[in-house]
Scaffold this motif. Structure first.
Motif, PDB file in Angstrom:
ATOM      1  N   ILE A 175      -5.985  -7.403   1.992  1.00 39.86           N
ATOM      2  CA  ILE A 175      -6.142  -8.749   2.557  1.00 39.86           C
ATOM      3  C   ILE A 175      -5.499  -9.786   1.648  1.00 39.86           C
ATOM      4  O   ILE A 175      -4.874 -10.750   2.108  1.00 39.86           O
ATOM      5  CB  ILE A 175      -7.638  -9.051   2.785  1.00 39.86           C
ATOM      6  CG1 ILE A 175      -8.184  -8.147   3.898  1.00 39.86           C
ATOM      7  CG2 ILE A 175      -7.853 -10.517   3.140  1.00 39.86           C
ATOM      8  CD1 ILE A 175      -9.682  -8.183   4.059  1.00 39.86           C
ATOM      9  N   GLN A 176      -5.615  -9.586   0.356  1.00 42.29           N
ATOM     10  CA  GLN A 176      -4.992 -10.506  -0.605  1.00 42.29           C
ATOM     11  C   GLN A 176      -3.467 -10.512  -0.457  1.00 42.29           C
ATOM     12  O   GLN A 176      -2.809 -11.518  -0.661  1.00 42.29           O
ATOM     13  CB  GLN A 176      -5.386 -10.117  -2.032  1.00 42.29           C
ATOM     14  CG  GLN A 176      -4.929 -11.120  -3.082  1.00 42.29           C
ATOM     15  CD  GLN A 176      -5.420 -10.736  -4.471  1.00 42.29           C
ATOM     16  OE1 GLN A 176      -6.118  -9.737  -4.651  1.00 42.29           O
ATOM     17  NE2 GLN A 176      -5.058 -11.538  -5.460  1.00 42.29           N
ATOM     18  N   LYS A 177      -2.918  -9.359  -0.063  1.00 37.91           N
ATOM     19  CA  LYS A 177      -1.468  -9.250   0.144  1.00 37.91           C
ATOM     20  C   LYS A 177      -1.040  -9.776   1.514  1.00 37.91           C
ATOM     21  O   LYS A 177       0.148  -9.826   1.826  1.00 37.91           O
ATOM     22  CB  LYS A 177      -1.028  -7.790   0.020  1.00 37.91           C
ATOM     23  CG  LYS A 177      -1.020  -7.256  -1.408  1.00 37.91           C
ATOM     24  CD  LYS A 177       0.159  -7.815  -2.186  1.00 37.91           C
ATOM     25  CE  LYS A 177       0.246  -7.185  -3.566  1.00 37.91           C
ATOM     26  NZ  LYS A 177       1.413  -7.707  -4.328  1.00 37.91           N
ATOM     27  N   GLY A 178      -2.012 -10.165   2.343  1.00 41.06           N
ATOM     28  CA  GLY A 178      -1.688 -10.752   3.644  1.00 41.06           C
ATOM     29  C   GLY A 178      -1.767  -9.797   4.815  1.00 41.06           C
ATOM     30  O   GLY A 178      -1.370 -10.157   5.927  1.00 41.06           O
ATOM     31  N   PHE A 179      -2.266  -8.578   4.616  1.00 38.93           N
ATOM     32  CA  PHE A 179      -2.374  -7.634   5.726  1.00 38.93           C
ATOM     33  C   PHE A 179      -3.598  -7.973   6.584  1.00 38.93           C
ATOM     34  O   PHE A 179      -4.645  -8.369   6.067  1.00 38.93           O
ATOM     35  CB  PHE A 179      -2.502  -6.204   5.204  1.00 38.93           C
ATOM     36  CG  PHE A 179      -1.245  -5.695   4.547  1.00 38.93           C
ATOM     37  CD1 PHE A 179      -0.147  -5.331   5.308  1.00 38.93           C
ATOM     38  CD2 PHE A 179      -1.155  -5.598   3.174  1.00 38.93           C
ATOM     39  CE1 PHE A 179       1.013  -4.871   4.719  1.00 38.93           C
ATOM     40  CE2 PHE A 179       0.000  -5.144   2.564  1.00 38.93           C
ATOM     41  CZ  PHE A 179       1.096  -4.775   3.340  1.00 38.93           C
ATOM     42  N   LYS A 180      -3.465  -7.792   7.887  1.00 42.73           N
ATOM     43  CA  LYS A 180      -4.537  -8.112   8.812  1.00 42.73           C
ATOM     44  C   LYS A 180      -5.650  -7.064   8.735  1.00 42.73           C
ATOM     45  O   LYS A 180      -5.390  -5.877   8.610  1.00 42.73           O
ATOM     46  CB  LYS A 180      -4.007  -8.181  10.243  1.00 42.73           C
ATOM     47  CG  LYS A 180      -3.008  -9.309  10.489  1.00 42.73           C
ATOM     48  CD  LYS A 180      -2.560  -9.313  11.952  1.00 42.73           C
ATOM     49  CE  LYS A 180      -1.570 -10.432  12.209  1.00 42.73           C
ATOM     50  NZ  LYS A 180      -1.105 -10.437  13.618  1.00 42.73           N
TER      51      LYS A 180
ATOM     52  N   ALA B  53      -9.560  -2.717   0.676  1.00 46.85           N
ATOM     53  CA  ALA B  53      -9.618  -3.769   1.691  1.00 46.85           C
ATOM     54  C   ALA B  53      -9.319  -5.131   1.069  1.00 46.85           C
ATOM     55  O   ALA B  53      -8.528  -5.916   1.612  1.00 46.85           O
ATOM     56  CB  ALA B  53     -10.995  -3.776   2.363  1.00 46.85           C
ATOM     57  N   LYS B  54      -9.914  -5.412  -0.067  1.00 46.08           N
ATOM     58  CA  LYS B  54      -9.681  -6.703  -0.736  1.00 46.08           C
ATOM     59  C   LYS B  54      -8.224  -6.847  -1.170  1.00 46.08           C
ATOM     60  O   LYS B  54      -7.608  -7.902  -0.993  1.00 46.08           O
ATOM     61  CB  LYS B  54     -10.606  -6.830  -1.935  1.00 46.08           C
ATOM     62  CG  LYS B  54     -12.076  -7.046  -1.583  1.00 46.08           C
ATOM     63  CD  LYS B  54     -12.932  -7.168  -2.841  1.00 46.08           C
ATOM     64  CE  LYS B  54     -14.384  -7.428  -2.489  1.00 46.08           C
ATOM     65  NZ  LYS B  54     -15.249  -7.489  -3.708  1.00 46.08           N
TER      66      LYS B  54
ATOM     67  N   ASP C  85     -14.023   0.657   2.654  1.00 41.22           N
ATOM     68  CA  ASP C  85     -12.963   1.657   2.473  1.00 41.22           C
ATOM     69  C   ASP C  85     -13.450   3.036   2.915  1.00 41.22           C
ATOM     70  O   ASP C  85     -14.574   3.444   2.602  1.00 41.22           O
ATOM     71  CB  ASP C  85     -12.545   1.739   0.999  1.00 41.22           C
ATOM     72  CG  ASP C  85     -11.848   0.478   0.538  1.00 41.22           C
ATOM     73  OD1 ASP C  85     -11.555  -0.384   1.382  1.00 41.22           O
ATOM     74  OD2 ASP C  85     -11.605   0.354  -0.678  1.00 41.22           O
ATOM     75  N   ARG C  86     -12.576   3.764   3.587  1.00 45.10           N
ATOM     76  CA  ARG C  86     -12.934   5.101   4.049  1.00 45.10           C
ATOM     77  C   ARG C  86     -12.828   6.125   2.925  1.00 45.10           C
ATOM     78  O   ARG C  86     -13.571   7.099   2.884  1.00 45.10           O
ATOM     79  CB  ARG C  86     -12.025   5.517   5.219  1.00 45.10           C
ATOM     80  CG  ARG C  86     -12.397   6.852   5.847  1.00 45.10           C
ATOM     81  CD  ARG C  86     -11.484   7.176   7.014  1.00 45.10           C
ATOM     82  NE  ARG C  86     -11.560   6.169   8.054  1.00 45.10           N
ATOM     83  CZ  ARG C  86     -12.472   6.145   9.027  1.00 45.10           C
ATOM     84  NH1 ARG C  86     -13.390   7.101   9.085  1.00 45.10           N
ATOM     85  NH2 ARG C  86     -12.472   5.190   9.934  1.00 45.10           N
ATOM     86  N   PHE C  87     -11.890   5.909   1.985  1.00 42.29           N
ATOM     87  CA  PHE C  87     -11.568   6.951   1.007  1.00 42.29           C
ATOM     88  C   PHE C  87     -12.067   6.635  -0.411  1.00 42.29           C
ATOM     89  O   PHE C  87     -11.520   7.149  -1.376  1.00 42.29           O
ATOM     90  CB  PHE C  87     -10.041   7.168   0.975  1.00 42.29           C
ATOM     91  CG  PHE C  87      -9.469   7.631   2.284  1.00 42.29           C
ATOM     92  CD1 PHE C  87      -9.619   8.937   2.703  1.00 42.29           C
ATOM     93  CD2 PHE C  87      -8.798   6.743   3.106  1.00 42.29           C
ATOM     94  CE1 PHE C  87      -9.099   9.361   3.915  1.00 42.29           C
ATOM     95  CE2 PHE C  87      -8.263   7.159   4.317  1.00 42.29           C
ATOM     96  CZ  PHE C  87      -8.418   8.470   4.729  1.00 42.29           C
ATOM     97  N   TRP C  88     -13.084   5.836  -0.559  1.00 45.61           N
ATOM     98  CA  TRP C  88     -13.539   5.463  -1.887  1.00 45.61           C
ATOM     99  C   TRP C  88     -14.004   6.700  -2.673  1.00 45.61           C
ATOM    100  O   TRP C  88     -14.567   7.635  -2.135  1.00 45.61           O
ATOM    101  CB  TRP C  88     -14.683   4.446  -1.802  1.00 45.61           C
ATOM    102  CG  TRP C  88     -15.907   4.938  -1.092  1.00 45.61           C
ATOM    103  CD1 TRP C  88     -16.167   4.891   0.240  1.00 45.61           C
ATOM    104  CD2 TRP C  88     -17.040   5.587  -1.692  1.00 45.61           C
ATOM    105  NE1 TRP C  88     -17.369   5.472   0.528  1.00 45.61           N
ATOM    106  CE2 TRP C  88     -17.942   5.902  -0.650  1.00 45.61           C
ATOM    107  CE3 TRP C  88     -17.386   5.930  -3.001  1.00 45.61           C
ATOM    108  CZ2 TRP C  88     -19.153   6.523  -0.876  1.00 45.61           C
ATOM    109  CZ3 TRP C  88     -18.601   6.561  -3.220  1.00 45.61           C
ATOM    110  CH2 TRP C  88     -19.472   6.847  -2.168  1.00 45.61           C
ATOM    111  N   GLY C  89     -13.716   6.685  -3.970  1.00 47.10           N
ATOM    112  CA  GLY C  89     -14.175   7.750  -4.862  1.00 47.10           C
ATOM    113  C   GLY C  89     -13.512   9.091  -4.615  1.00 47.10           C
ATOM    114  O   GLY C  89     -14.132  10.134  -4.852  1.00 47.10           O
ATOM    115  N   ARG C  90     -12.243   9.096  -4.187  1.00 48.11           N
ATOM    116  CA  ARG C  90     -11.602  10.366  -3.835  1.00 48.11           C
ATOM    117  C   ARG C  90     -10.173  10.446  -4.364  1.00 48.11           C
ATOM    118  O   ARG C  90      -9.518   9.430  -4.577  1.00 48.11           O
ATOM    119  CB  ARG C  90     -11.572  10.542  -2.305  1.00 48.11           C
ATOM    120  CG  ARG C  90     -12.962  10.618  -1.690  1.00 48.11           C
ATOM    121  CD  ARG C  90     -12.885  10.655  -0.171  1.00 48.11           C
ATOM    122  NE  ARG C  90     -14.243  10.622   0.398  1.00 48.11           N
ATOM    123  CZ  ARG C  90     -14.972  11.682   0.690  1.00 48.11           C
ATOM    124  NH1 ARG C  90     -14.480  12.894   0.471  1.00 48.11           N
ATOM    125  NH2 ARG C  90     -16.186  11.566   1.189  1.00 48.11           N
TER     126      ARG C  90
END
Length: 709
Positions: free
Chosen positions: A172-177, A168-169, A197-202
């Protein structure tokens, strides 16, 4: 939609030899090129490419067309997707028609979601290859499963760290909404409004569309990150671009192999697909752990009719096989089932065997669905008569959903032998189930019509009767009633006895009516003449045949298309084949368009039936004869259109009127017609009109036709 000017630019720029050479090794033979057909296995080259005509054709399997059709077939793309593929290759800017505000918003959202998914896919891959945890945890796991680096790269596998908001970070840093991250399912909002994040640690498995776009993700939790995590796999939720019932994992990587092998293997999970690819079996897809759907089956059906279901040999695998069988049969698929040794799944089995051994095992153990289901259920039923009866009912139900009557008949016979039952009993039971299914479908259609009517009318109306005996036949409910003409049929064609209306009535815009049966005319003289006219129309439709003088004394060009159209209208006749009528209608519509060239226009048609017909007619294999005398120059068809077209037209009209008269007389001989004075008079009047038309045409031909009573 892509505008015609842009389509023309693409077709002008795309050289068929250049494009085909990317996929086929070609060598020159005379003015053409030949190579091994990419659409079927062959040892002797039969795939010909003509740079002058811009066409390719395999004279063995029959596939071919222009450069767009080649890409459509080879890459399994739609017409407009193939055009975009070629435009990208030749750096041509696509100009599409102006979209409405709603269409723009929907398209913008979809494109944005695909862009976000592509960013996420690249992000996960970057973590896998360049992050210390990606190497230590993700890559170690994948290599431990036996996946080679080239396979990991091919399927674009990735890794997400245990940080709950790293993606997510980065996005957003790349400018995505943030809204797009939520809509794709990559992230979700917590109660405090923050993103997680939905997929963390996978380990990440991207899911690709047929054209290769990343549409969703699957994530498998690893042993080092199992704490407080209950689900082994997490998948993207449904979104504007992702509907799990319509997607198959691995279809993008498998489509060419499926076409080449004319067979598809169906498995359950991501790793099953990847391991089989690594072992050398590439024509494999997975339903991704979801129940098989009709949309997924139709997606496979685009590439092949043959499917082999590969499942674990345990009880769950067997039940999964049974659940999908009836759905596959209903879609007209040819099904075989192969259960792997107990304790193995397609993934583990692939890691133990190479492609040759794997294929040999499948060939030795796969069985058609009837034997599989019979053997399985017979073992369960034992000698219990009630269970045995239930088994037979289950098998008969599966057979009853097969759409092809011949295939049903073959399976009934085999089932009769396996179960040692009279074939007649099974036929009756199957027919009863088929009729019940037809009745249920009929009632459902009536309910849909009623609901649609209720939505479009202010005053409620009672639902239509669902009793078929109380309703008159409705073939085209949106058209006016049609005269009752009785088609000529034989006792060998019972399916044509059903409709009490012309056998060749087609969609509402087509008013053609005829007593001549729709099919079985390939050997008739009129059909041969009709095809000759179609060849001339497609090859030379825009050519000026002669000049005619109007009322003001002006000399106006008279094209081949106008000659054929006006010639048929003169005697109130039409082509018998519905596809031929459609082509003529399009030619009439576009004949005065600037730069209209019939052959090019029809070969490039987005309608696959029209384009296929045009390729056949434009092929040298069907070239009309050239007339010449000894010592004289060869006269081509194009040079003698002024006399060729009228002769072909008159030959066709004489032939089809003669055929129509024959079938009209046969209709008059039917008892139900002879006993109905009104209908008898109508048909006799029709016969009289045909006879008058025939006499006039015979006079034009310089001969008199005499019919024997």
């Amino acid at each position: 939609m892509i505008d015609q000017a842009t389509i023309d630019r693409i077709l002008d720029a795309a050289q068929i030899v250049d494009v085909v050479s990317e996929f086929v090794t070609l060598r020159r033979r005379g003015v053409n090129y030949i190579g091994l057909c990419p659409f079927h296995n062959e040892k002797t080259p039969s795939f010909s490419v003509s740079p002058s005509k811009g066409l390719c054709k395999c004279f063995s399997c029959g596939k071919g067309g222009n450069v767009v059709h080649f890409i459509m077939e080879h890459e399994q793309l739609s017409y407009y997707e193939a055009l975009k593929w070629l435009a990208k290759k030749y750096n041509i800017e696509i100009k599409e028609r102006e979209l409405t505000t709603e269409e723009k918003q929907a398209q913008s959202l979809r494109e944005s979601l695909f862009v976000v998914n592509q960013f996420a896919s690249e992000y996960f891959q970057n973590i896998l290859y360049n992050d210390i945890d990606g190497q230590r945890i993700g890559m170690t796991y994948l290599r431990g499963r036996g996946f080679r680096d080239d396979i990991i790269k091919k399927f674009q596998l990735g890794f997400s760290t245990e940080s709950h908001d790293a993606l997510a970070k980065a996005a957003i840093q790349k400018g995505f909404k943030e809204d797009y991250l939520v809509k794709t399912g990559l992230c979700y909002r917590k109660d405090d409004g923050s993103l997680r994040d939905r997929f963390w640690g996978r380990v990440i498995f991207p899911v690709h569309t047929l054209s290769g776009k990343v549409v969703a993700f699957g994530g498998r939790v690893l042993s080092a990150a199992t704490k407080n995590v209950q689900m082994k796999y997490v998948n993207s939720p449904e979104s504007e671009i992702y509907h799990k019932s319509r997607e198959l994992y691995g279809i993008y990587f498998a489509k060419q192999a499926i076409v080449r092998q004319d067979r598809c293997f169906l498995v359950e999970g991501y790793t099953d697909v990847i391991s089989m690819h690594q072992s050398g079996i590439e024509n494999v897809v997975a339903s991704s752990g979801t129940a098989l759907t009709s949309e997924q089956i139709r997606l496979i059906h685009r590439f092949t009719n043959n499917i082999t279901m590969l499942y674990d040999g345990d009880g769950a695998g067997i039940k999964a096989s049974l659940r999908g069988i009836d759905m596959l049969l209903e879609e007209g698929m040819n099904i075989k089932v192969c259960l792997l040794p107990d304790g193995d799944d397609p993934d583990s089995f692939a890691r133990k065997h190479n492609a040759t051994d794997y294929q040999a095992y499948i060939n030795g153990h796969e069985v058609d669905f009837i034997r599989f289901k019979t053997n399985l259920l017979m073992e369960e039923a034992g000698k219990d008569p009630i269970k045995r009866a239930s088994l037979i009912s289950s098998i008969v139900k599966s057979i009853s959903v097969i759409p092809d009557a011949i295939v049903r008949s073959v399976y009934i016979r085999e089932c009769s032998q396996l179960l040692q039952m009279e074939e007649k009993i099974l036929v009756e039971a199957t027919a009863k189930l088929t009729e019940q299914a037809r009745e249920a479908k009929f009632k459902e259609e009536q309910r849909k019509q009623y609901r649609a009517q209720q939505q479009t009318t202010a005053a409620p109306t009672p639902p239509p009767s669902t009793n078929k005996e109380e309703q008159a036949p409705q073939v085209y409910p949106e058209t006016a009633p049609l005269p009752e003409l009785i088609p000529e049929v034989s006792s060998a064609e019972p399916e044509q006895l059903q409709p009490p209306f012309p056998v060749d009535i087609v969609p509402p815009e087509d008013s053609y009516q005829s007593y001549i049966p729709v099919t079985g005319n390939e050997q008739k003289i009129f059909y041969e003449k009709e095809q000759e006219l179609m060849r001339v129309l497609i090859r030379y439709g825009e050519k000026v045949m002669c000049y005619i003088e109007n009322e003001d004394g002006e000399q106006l060009p008279f094209t081949v298309t106008e000659c054929i159209s006006s010639g048929l209208a003169e005697d109130e006749l039409q082509f018998h084949d519905a596809l031929h009528r459609r082509v003529l209608k399009e030619a009439e519509t576009h004949i005065h368009d600037e730069n209209f060239i019939a052959e090019r226009y029809f070969i490039a048609s987005p309608d696959p039936e029209i384009s296929k017909l045009a390729v056949e007619m434009a092929s040298d294999r069907y070239q009309l004869s050239k007339y010449h005398s000894k010592g004289q120059k060869i006269v081509t068809d194009e040079e003698r259109l002024y006399e060729l077209v009228p002769r072909l037209l008159l030959d066709f009209k004489l032939a089809i009127v003669t055929e129509e008269m024959k079938h009209t007389l046969q209709a008059l001989s039917k008892p139900e017609i002879a006993n109905d004075p009104q209908r008898c008079n109508e048909i006799m009047q029709r016969y009289k009109e045909l006879h008058q038309t025939q006499s006039l045409m015979a006079q034009r031909a310089g001969d008199r036709v005499v019919l024997k009573a």
